[in-house]
Design a protein around this motif. Structure first.
Motif, PDB file in Angstrom:
ATOM      1  N   GLU B  53       0.841  -1.189   0.000  1.00  0.00           N
ATOM      2  CA  GLU B  53       0.000   0.000   0.000  1.00  0.00           C
ATOM      3  C   GLU B  53       0.877   1.241   0.000  1.00  0.00           C
ATOM      4  O   GLU B  53       1.987   1.231   0.543  1.00  0.00           O
ATOM      5  CB  GLU B  53      -0.930   0.007   1.222  1.00  0.00           C
ATOM      6  N   ARG B  54       0.355   2.311  -0.529  1.00  0.00           N
ATOM      7  CA  ARG B  54       1.136   3.554  -0.602  1.00  0.00           C
ATOM      8  C   ARG B  54       0.568   4.650   0.291  1.00  0.00           C
ATOM      9  O   ARG B  54       1.301   5.535   0.738  1.00  0.00           O
ATOM     10  CB  ARG B  54       1.190   4.052  -2.043  1.00  0.00           C
ATOM     11  N   GLU B  55      -0.729   4.595   0.540  1.00  0.00           N
ATOM     12  CA  GLU B  55      -1.347   5.633   1.351  1.00  0.00           C
ATOM     13  C   GLU B  55      -2.570   5.051   2.042  1.00  0.00           C
ATOM     14  O   GLU B  55      -3.266   4.197   1.480  1.00  0.00           O
ATOM     15  CB  GLU B  55      -1.750   6.817   0.471  1.00  0.00           C
ATOM     16  N   LYS B  56      -2.808   5.543   3.261  1.00  0.00           N
ATOM     17  CA  LYS B  56      -3.976   5.084   3.993  1.00  0.00           C
ATOM     18  C   LYS B  56      -4.496   6.217   4.866  1.00  0.00           C
ATOM     19  O   LYS B  56      -3.717   7.029   5.379  1.00  0.00           O
ATOM     20  CB  LYS B  56      -3.608   3.881   4.858  1.00  0.00           C
ATOM     21  N   HIS B  57      -5.824   6.273   5.020  1.00  0.00           N
ATOM     22  CA  HIS B  57      -6.445   7.331   5.804  1.00  0.00           C
ATOM     23  C   HIS B  57      -7.266   6.709   6.931  1.00  0.00           C
ATOM     24  O   HIS B  57      -7.863   5.647   6.773  1.00  0.00           O
ATOM     25  CB  HIS B  57      -7.371   8.172   4.929  1.00  0.00           C
ATOM     26  N   SER B  58      -7.295   7.426   8.059  1.00  0.00           N
ATOM     27  CA  SER B  58      -8.179   7.054   9.149  1.00  0.00           C
ATOM     28  C   SER B  58      -8.532   8.322   9.903  1.00  0.00           C
ATOM     29  O   SER B  58      -7.722   8.863  10.645  1.00  0.00           O
ATOM     30  CB  SER B  58      -7.504   6.046  10.077  1.00  0.00           C
ATOM     31  N   SER B  71      10.646   4.574   3.876  1.00  0.00           N
ATOM     32  CA  SER B  71      10.191   5.653   4.734  1.00  0.00           C
ATOM     33  C   SER B  71       8.674   5.714   4.769  1.00  0.00           C
ATOM     34  O   SER B  71       7.989   5.256   3.845  1.00  0.00           O
ATOM     35  CB  SER B  71      10.760   6.994   4.264  1.00  0.00           C
ATOM     36  N   SER B  72       8.163   6.310   5.840  1.00  0.00           N
ATOM     37  CA  SER B  72       6.739   6.499   6.028  1.00  0.00           C
ATOM     38  C   SER B  72       6.516   7.851   6.681  1.00  0.00           C
ATOM     39  O   SER B  72       7.405   8.379   7.358  1.00  0.00           O
ATOM     40  CB  SER B  72       6.177   5.394   6.920  1.00  0.00           C
ATOM     41  N   SER B  73       5.347   8.411   6.464  1.00  0.00           N
ATOM     42  CA  SER B  73       5.004   9.644   7.145  1.00  0.00           C
ATOM     43  C   SER B  73       3.615   9.518   7.747  1.00  0.00           C
ATOM     44  O   SER B  73       2.742   8.815   7.211  1.00  0.00           O
ATOM     45  CB  SER B  73       5.057  10.836   6.196  1.00  0.00           C
ATOM     46  N   LEU B  74       3.432  10.202   8.870  1.00  0.00           N
ATOM     47  CA  LEU B  74       2.136  10.292   9.533  1.00  0.00           C
ATOM     48  C   LEU B  74       1.744  11.756   9.572  1.00  0.00           C
ATOM     49  O   LEU B  74       2.493  12.585  10.101  1.00  0.00           O
ATOM     50  CB  LEU B  74       2.209   9.730  10.959  1.00  0.00           C
ATOM     51  N   LEU B  75       0.598  12.056   9.009  1.00  0.00           N
ATOM     52  CA  LEU B  75       0.067  13.415   9.017  1.00  0.00           C
ATOM     53  C   LEU B  75      -1.167  13.448   9.894  1.00  0.00           C
ATOM     54  O   LEU B  75      -2.088  12.645   9.689  1.00  0.00           O
ATOM     55  CB  LEU B  75      -0.278  13.865   7.596  1.00  0.00           C
ATOM     56  N   ILE B  76      -1.185  14.354  10.850  1.00  0.00           N
ATOM     57  CA  ILE B  76      -2.372  14.596  11.665  1.00  0.00           C
ATOM     58  C   ILE B  76      -2.907  15.963  11.263  1.00  0.00           C
ATOM     59  O   ILE B  76      -2.209  16.972  11.418  1.00  0.00           O
ATOM     60  CB  ILE B  76      -2.051  14.583  13.170  1.00  0.00           C
ATOM     61  N   THR B  77      -4.112  15.995  10.739  1.00  0.00           N
ATOM     62  CA  THR B  77      -4.679  17.263  10.301  1.00  0.00           C
ATOM     63  C   THR B  77      -5.506  17.899  11.420  1.00  0.00           C
ATOM     64  O   THR B  77      -6.006  17.211  12.317  1.00  0.00           O
ATOM     65  CB  THR B  77      -5.564  17.077   9.070  1.00  0.00           C
ATOM     66  N   ALA B  78      -5.612  19.217  11.362  1.00  0.00           N
ATOM     67  CA  ALA B  78      -6.450  19.966  12.317  1.00  0.00           C
ATOM     68  C   ALA B  78      -6.174  19.501  13.746  1.00  0.00           C
ATOM     69  O   ALA B  78      -7.072  19.027  14.451  1.00  0.00           O
ATOM     70  CB  ALA B  78      -7.923  19.784  11.968  1.00  0.00           C
TER      71      ALA B  78
END
Lengths: 115, 112
Positions: B53-58, B71-78
């Motif tokens: 997998e390349r991208e996942k949302h939760s 590498s991986s990144s974690l983005l937390i919005t708002a």
């Protein structure tokens, strides 16, 4: 249902004494893991059980550490002749099945302090 | 030994801003997981991304995985004040034991 539980929450012991830490996994989970978290070493994998199979002990830091899992459920991690460097938070986790794709659910940990 | 390395080690942002944390690893993996830890106690699983997998949302979380760069990144919005915690990436090594190998973590502080 209930999550992973661990006891005691905190344990203070004197150097040289033995300690037992207990983990109750989530009901129905066949895989159980122990980890250790310390300031110097971060989070380290210690040992892994799958059902009643022989455990994977590859992460145990010394022969003073041992663990057992009775009846495929509750697990006890035993540290003999504790040393000050054993001071850490010991975390238990369980997952539904064995497998690298399974999410591991962690307990609150046991904070061990060896004086 | 530590497989993953998070970056940055610490991050402080204002509430409402987005927070991005990165993780690099060294060997082939089956999957990569992100966990959150409050006050040095139990870890809470956030998201698992498989090696294919390349991208996942939760919810407010977005995770990317680049196996070519390891590498991986974690983005937390708002972001919210309650997001203040330490965040760890963890990997399961391909062909290895099923125990997780954790990075050192990113300590995220959300300023109200």
């Amino acid at each position: 249902g209930a999550g992973v539980s661990q006891s005691p929450s905190n344990k203070v012991t004197e150097k040289g004494k033995d300690v037992e830490l207990r983990c109750d996994p989530i009901s129905g989970h066949t895989a159980l893991y122990w980890y250790r978290q310390s300031l110097g070493q971060g989070l380290e994998f210690l040992i892994y059980f799958q059902g009643n199979s022989a455990p994977d002990k590859s992460g145990l830091p010394s022969d003073r550490f041992s663990a057992e899992r009775t009846g495929g459920s509750v697990s006890t991690l035993t540290i003999q002749r504790t040393q000050q460097e054993d001071s850490a938070v010991y975390l238990c986790a369980s997952s539904h099945n064995r497998g690298s794709q399974e999410t591991q659910y962690f307990g609150p940990g046991t904070r061990l302090l060896v004086l | 030994s530590q497989q993953g390395e998070e970056d940055p080690q610490a991050l402080s942002i204002q509430e409402g801003e987005n927070a991005t944390m990165n993780c690099s690893y060294k060997t082939s993996i089956n999957n990569l997981q992100w966990y959150r830890q409050n006050s040095g106690r139990g870890l809470v699983h956030l998201i698992l991304i498989r090696s294919n997998e390349r991208e996942k949302h939760s919810g407010r979380l977005r995770v990317t995985l680049d196996t070519s760069k390891k590498s991986s990144s974690l983005l937390i919005t708002a972001s919210r004040a309650a997001d203040t915690a330490s965040y760890f990436c963890a990997t399961v090594l391909r062909g290895g034991a099923d125990g997780l190998t954790f990075g050192k973590g990113t300590h995220l502080i959300i300023q109200p």
